[in-house]
Write an enzyme that holds these catalytic residues in place. Structure first.
Site, PDB file in Angstrom:
ATOM      1  N   CYS A   2       0.855  -1.178   0.000  1.00 20.87           N
ATOM      2  CA  CYS A   2       0.000   0.000   0.000  1.00 20.87           C
ATOM      3  C   CYS A   2       0.895   1.232   0.000  1.00 20.87           C
ATOM      4  CB  CYS A   2      -0.863   0.036   1.244  1.00 20.87           C
ATOM      5  SG  CYS A   2      -1.768  -1.482   1.520  1.00 20.87           S
ATOM      6  N   ARG A  27       1.488   1.681  -6.084  1.00 17.11           N
ATOM      7  CA  ARG A  27       1.650   0.695  -5.012  1.00 17.11           C
ATOM      8  C   ARG A  27       0.330  -0.008  -4.656  1.00 17.11           C
ATOM      9  NH1 ARG A  27       6.272   1.189  -2.198  1.00 17.11           N
ATOM     10  NH2 ARG A  27       5.372   0.176  -0.378  1.00 17.11           N
ATOM     11  N   TRP A  80      -3.809  -1.654  -1.193  1.00 16.59           N
ATOM     12  CA  TRP A  80      -3.802  -2.871  -2.028  1.00 16.59           C
ATOM     13  C   TRP A  80      -4.151  -3.973  -1.042  1.00 16.59           C
ATOM     14  CZ3 TRP A  80      -3.587  -4.380  -6.971  1.00 16.59           C
ATOM     15  CH2 TRP A  80      -3.239  -5.682  -7.252  1.00 16.59           C
ATOM     16  N   ASN A 106       0.879  -0.158   6.095  1.00 18.81           N
ATOM     17  CA  ASN A 106       1.264  -0.950   4.924  1.00 18.81           C
ATOM     18  C   ASN A 106       1.975  -2.176   5.455  1.00 18.81           C
ATOM     19  OD1 ASN A 106       2.337  -1.913   2.502  1.00 18.81           O
ATOM     20  ND2 ASN A 106       4.107  -0.538   2.614  1.00 18.81           N
ATOM     21  N   GLY A 107       1.488  -3.373   5.086  1.00 23.91           N
ATOM     22  CA  GLY A 107       2.128  -4.598   5.564  1.00 23.91           C
ATOM     23  C   GLY A 107       1.083  -5.590   6.034  1.00 23.91           C
ATOM     24  N   GLU A 494       8.677 -20.968 -19.114  1.00 20.08           N
ATOM     25  CA  GLU A 494       8.544 -19.599 -18.607  1.00 20.08           C
ATOM     26  C   GLU A 494       9.655 -18.705 -19.177  1.00 20.08           C
ATOM     27  OE1 GLU A 494       6.335 -17.935 -17.370  1.00 20.08           O
ATOM     28  OE2 GLU A 494       7.202 -16.276 -16.264  1.00 20.08           O
ATOM     29  N   LYS A 498       8.977 -15.398 -21.455  1.00 19.94           N
ATOM     30  CA  LYS A 498       9.457 -14.060 -21.054  1.00 19.94           C
ATOM     31  C   LYS A 498      10.158 -13.381 -22.220  1.00 19.94           C
ATOM     32  CE  LYS A 498       7.618 -13.422 -18.313  1.00 19.94           C
ATOM     33  NZ  LYS A 498       6.679 -13.962 -17.408  1.00 19.94           N
ATOM     34  N   GLU A 501       7.692 -12.466 -25.142  1.00 18.25           N
ATOM     35  CA  GLU A 501       6.711 -11.387 -24.977  1.00 18.25           C
ATOM     36  C   GLU A 501       7.341 -10.004 -24.856  1.00 18.25           C
ATOM     37  OE1 GLU A 501       4.184 -11.762 -21.512  1.00 18.25           O
ATOM     38  OE2 GLU A 501       5.815 -12.618 -20.359  1.00 18.25           O
ATOM     39  N   HIS A 517      13.275 -35.637 -30.336  1.00 19.41           N
ATOM     40  CA  HIS A 517      12.047 -35.928 -31.083  1.00 19.41           C
ATOM     41  C   HIS A 517      11.662 -34.778 -32.001  1.00 19.41           C
ATOM     42  CE1 HIS A 517      11.605 -39.532 -28.726  1.00 19.41           C
ATOM     43  NE2 HIS A 517      11.808 -38.807 -27.634  1.00 19.41           N
ATOM     44  N   LYS A 616      -2.291  -6.363 -19.378  1.00 21.55           N
ATOM     45  CA  LYS A 616      -1.973  -6.970 -18.083  1.00 21.55           C
ATOM     46  C   LYS A 616      -3.060  -7.939 -17.645  1.00 21.55           C
ATOM     47  CE  LYS A 616       0.496  -7.644 -14.490  1.00 21.55           C
ATOM     48  NZ  LYS A 616       1.633  -8.553 -14.722  1.00 21.55           N
TER      49      LYS A 616
HETATM   50  C1  F6R Z   1       3.112 -13.472 -18.980  1.00 22.55           C
HETATM   51  C2  F6R Z   1       1.853 -13.106 -18.386  1.00 22.55           C
HETATM   52  C3  F6R Z   1       0.628 -13.794 -18.844  1.00 22.55           C
HETATM   53  C4  F6R Z   1      -0.309 -14.087 -17.650  1.00 22.55           C
HETATM   54  C5  F6R Z   1      -1.643 -14.665 -18.150  1.00 22.55           C
HETATM   55  C6  F6R Z   1      -2.554 -15.039 -17.010  1.00 22.55           C
HETATM   56  O1  F6R Z   1       4.178 -12.744 -18.448  1.00 22.55           O
HETATM   57  O2  F6R Z   1       1.797 -12.249 -17.550  1.00 22.55           O
HETATM   58  O3  F6R Z   1       0.933 -14.973 -19.518  1.00 22.55           O
HETATM   59  O4  F6R Z   1       0.333 -14.965 -16.798  1.00 22.55           O
HETATM   60  O5  F6R Z   1      -2.280 -13.737 -18.982  1.00 22.55           O
HETATM   61  O6  F6R Z   1      -2.890 -13.917 -16.256  1.00 22.55           O
HETATM   62  P1  F6R Z   1      -3.481 -14.061 -14.807  1.00 22.55           P
HETATM   63  O7  F6R Z   1      -2.425 -14.682 -13.947  1.00 22.55           O
HETATM   64  O8  F6R Z   1      -3.823 -12.672 -14.387  1.00 22.55           O
HETATM   65  O9  F6R Z   1      -4.683 -14.961 -14.890  1.00 22.55           O
END
Ligand code: F6R
Length: 621
Positions: A2, A27, A80, A106-107, A494, A498, A501, A517, A616
């Site tokens: 927060c 935050r 948050w 905050n915490g 993963e 990364k 993207e 394979h 996001k």
């Molecule tokens: C990759 C990324 C996405 C999310 C995916 C699921 O860096 O951020 O692949 O992991 O869109 O999102 P959530 O976790 O919000 O359901």
């Protein structure tokens, strides 16, 4: 995570607080509030004026524009949520029974339930569901005309992480803050003082700040700042001059939120584990699962659903739950799960993993699972979001807001919850696992030590050099291949996601055993292959894969354990990780891959925090 801002001085407190909160909105942003002490007018005594609202800061701001709160002493907060849904009641500030003391926090207060119970017995009335509210009642309990003394006594009873800012109407010339585990800084100007969770909130007024350390209490008056410790010693604290501008400061000096969030992982994991491991380390504490305890006795299967990075966390979860608890686990991409006809019944637990709690496919999968009679558990980072609201139980990750589109700290916090959950289920369903040489205490001690190991890795300059060298050499590559096995097969996926993207380089993640394979056809002297080879049970197998790549003149970037000299003879580059029990290696192996993706994207000039075509929170199909 927060944001806190406090002010004492001659300015209009409301203006300073709102401007400061704007700079801290990154935050947290599910609710906001201010408490301002009104000036004494004639015989009318000053009083605490509190305004708070659920939703974004703008909602509170509109109300305060229409009905401003006058006064020169105040505290404020953007929240948050971690305990208690994001609504107006749970928003901060909280205030005491006698409307005398107001507090923002905050915490996380780990032992708030026991404290709350005894405060209620003593007659204190609670208005919210937050852990924070116990603090203001504790301060009230100890208050005897000296605010910092009451705070000191209250904090001695509290376990957990906190940064707080407090005012009391009986001491109108005092603003007090304290810190333990969550950030808090103090600033001073001419006859004025400030408190804030982060530097940007103060930069409009001062660029000289004092960083509070653990267990320190700051007392600000118009005469200046005094910092004390919990033993009442007065400390001589150094002032630091800040040269960042406000935008840089929001990122704590990091050029991008993604890099900041990578470095926040030790703290985020600590917060996620906090209060969930008993003090003697003999037990996992997940009271969130109480309502499912009976169901667990008859549970026959677990199905994990999620998307993207959260799906990778789910894959690690499968290995863990099957290994420790011996319960069959399927892991499905939510968008596949929702359109197939999965076999589910009232003995199935569906676990939805999601950072945002709003992902459309995961939500639709959850609905399908509910219709088939399965129980739903979600693992989520956003309190009160749609998926937790529709679940039978929720375990929250406490990663704080993740701003960069590419997920980093949310992933490692999801792992933290999955380790806890696997150990919890093992204690219920397969307790014999924890007979010698596998004691639960050892596992939990190791798990608690993970943040320190990540910190150690992040502070290692040699590793940074190797990652920078790989960045210089390979940032123009057409593709990358990532290979891992067992628990680190998901890490390979993963790592590839990364880099894909944020740097727009095509990358594939593979279980290393699958190489022959198909993907082995790709190996050539221009293809960097990232081989994840910690010293685990499949280490020898990874070495054979590395040999196969070298034999075809491929470029090998190995992620290995410190002291592994052997691997360096077979690799072009080696990134070394601190030594840990290999069962926890996914926490560490992913961090260099996050950094490699980050630096390559930076070198290519990409918009790292907002990669093209991505959002996001994916709330549409
Ligand atoms: C990759 C990324 C996405 C999310 C995916 C699921 O860096 O951020 O692949 O992991 O869109 O999102 P959530 O976790 O919000 O359901």
């Amino acid at each position: 995570m927060c944001g806190i801002v406090g002010y004492i001085g001659k300015r209009n407190a409301q203006e300073v607080l709102i401007k400061g909160l704007r700079r801290l909105e990154y935050r947290g942003y599910d609710s906001a509030g201010v408490a301002i002490l009104s000036d004494k007018v004639g015989k009318r005594p000053s009083r605490l004026q509190i305004e708070k609202r659920a939703g974004k800061l703008g909602i509170l701001e509109n109300i305060l524009t229409q009905k401003p709160l006058a006064g020169n002493l105040g505290i404020s907060h953007v929240r948050w949520a971690t305990h208690g849904i994001p609504n107006t009641k749970n928003a901060h500030p909280h205030w005491c029974c006698a409307n005398r003391i107001a507090l923002v926090h905050n915490g996380i207060i780990e032992n708030y339930e026991e404290l709350k119970e005894s405060l209620i017995k003593e007659g204190h009335k609670f208005r919210s569901q937050t852990d924070t509210e116990v603090l203001v009642h504790l301060v009230e309990k100890f208050y005897q005309a000296n605010l910092e003394e009451a705070i000191r006594r209250a904090l001695k009873l509290v376990r957990g992480a906190y940064a707080i800012s407090v005012i009391c109407k009986d001491e109108p010339d005092k603003l007090v803050g304290a810190r333990c585990g969550s950030p808090l800084i103090a600033g001073t100007g001419e006859e004025e003082g400030f408190l804030a969770s982060d530097i940007p909130a103060l930069l409009d007024y001062t660029n000289e700040v004092t960083l509070l350390d653990e267990g320190e209490i700051a007392v600000l008056t118009p005469r200046g700042l005094e910092v004390q410790n919990l033993k009442k010693d007065i400390l001589n604290k150094e002032k630091i001059k800040i040269s960042w501008d406000a935008a840089q400061a929001e990122k704590e000096g990091f050029p991008h939120f993604m890099l900041k969030e990578i470095h926040e992982q030790p703290r985020a994991i600590t917060n996620t584990l906090m209060g969930r491991i008993s003090e003697d380390k003999e037990k996992v504490l997940l009271p969130e699962l109480k309502s499912l305890e009976k169901f667990f006795a008859s549970m026959e299967k677990i199905v994990i659903i999620s998307c993207g990075t959260a799906w990778h966390a789910g894959l690690v979860g499968k290995y863990l739950i099957e290994e420790f608890a011996r319960i069959p686990v399927e892991v499905d991409i939510a968008s596949e799960f929702r359109y197939r006809n999965p076999i589910l019944n009232d003995k199935t637990l569906v676990v939805a993993i999601t950072q945002s709690g709003e992902t459309a496919d995961t939500l639709a999968g959850l609905h399908a699972a509910k219709n088939s009679g399965a129980k739903i558990l979600s693992i989520c980072n956003v309190l009160g979001s749609s998926i937790p609201r529709e679940s039978d139980a929720v375990i929250y990750t406490h990663a704080g807001p993740e701003i960069a589109v590419a997920s980093t700290k949310a992933y490692t916090c999801q792992l933290a919850v999955l380790y806890l959950f696997a150990f919890y289920l093992a204690s219920l369903k397969n307790p014999s696992y924890f007979t010698k040489p596998h004691s639960l205490k050892d596992y939990l001690t190791n798990l608690e030590n993970i943040p320190a190991k990540i910190e150690e890795f992040l502070n290692n300059k040699d590793n940074k050099k190797v990652i920078r060298q790989c960045t210089r050499r390979y940032h123009r590559s057409f593709g990358f291949l990532y290979l891992g096995r067992s628990l680190n097969f998901p890490t390979a996926l993963e790592g590839a996601l990364k880099i894909k993207e944020i740097s727009y380089i095509h990358a594939e993640g593979y279980g290393a055993g699958e190489m022959k394979h198909g993907p082995i056809a790709l190996i050539n002297p221009h293809l960097p292959v990232v081989c994840i080879a910690p010293g685990d049970s499949v280490y020898e197998k990874m070495l054979s894969n590395i040999e196969e790549i070298k034999a075809r003149k491929g470029i090998v970037i190995s992620v290995a354990t410190e002291g592994d000299k052997f691997i360096s003879h077979h690799s072009n580059h080696v990134i070394y990780l601190p030594r840990i029990n290999p069962v926890f290696s996914p926490f560490l192996t992913v961090v260099p891959l996050q950094l490699l993706a980050y630096y390559i994207a930076a070198k290519r000039g990409c918009d790292i925090d907002r990669p093209k075509n991505l959002a996001k929170s994916v709330t549409v199909e």
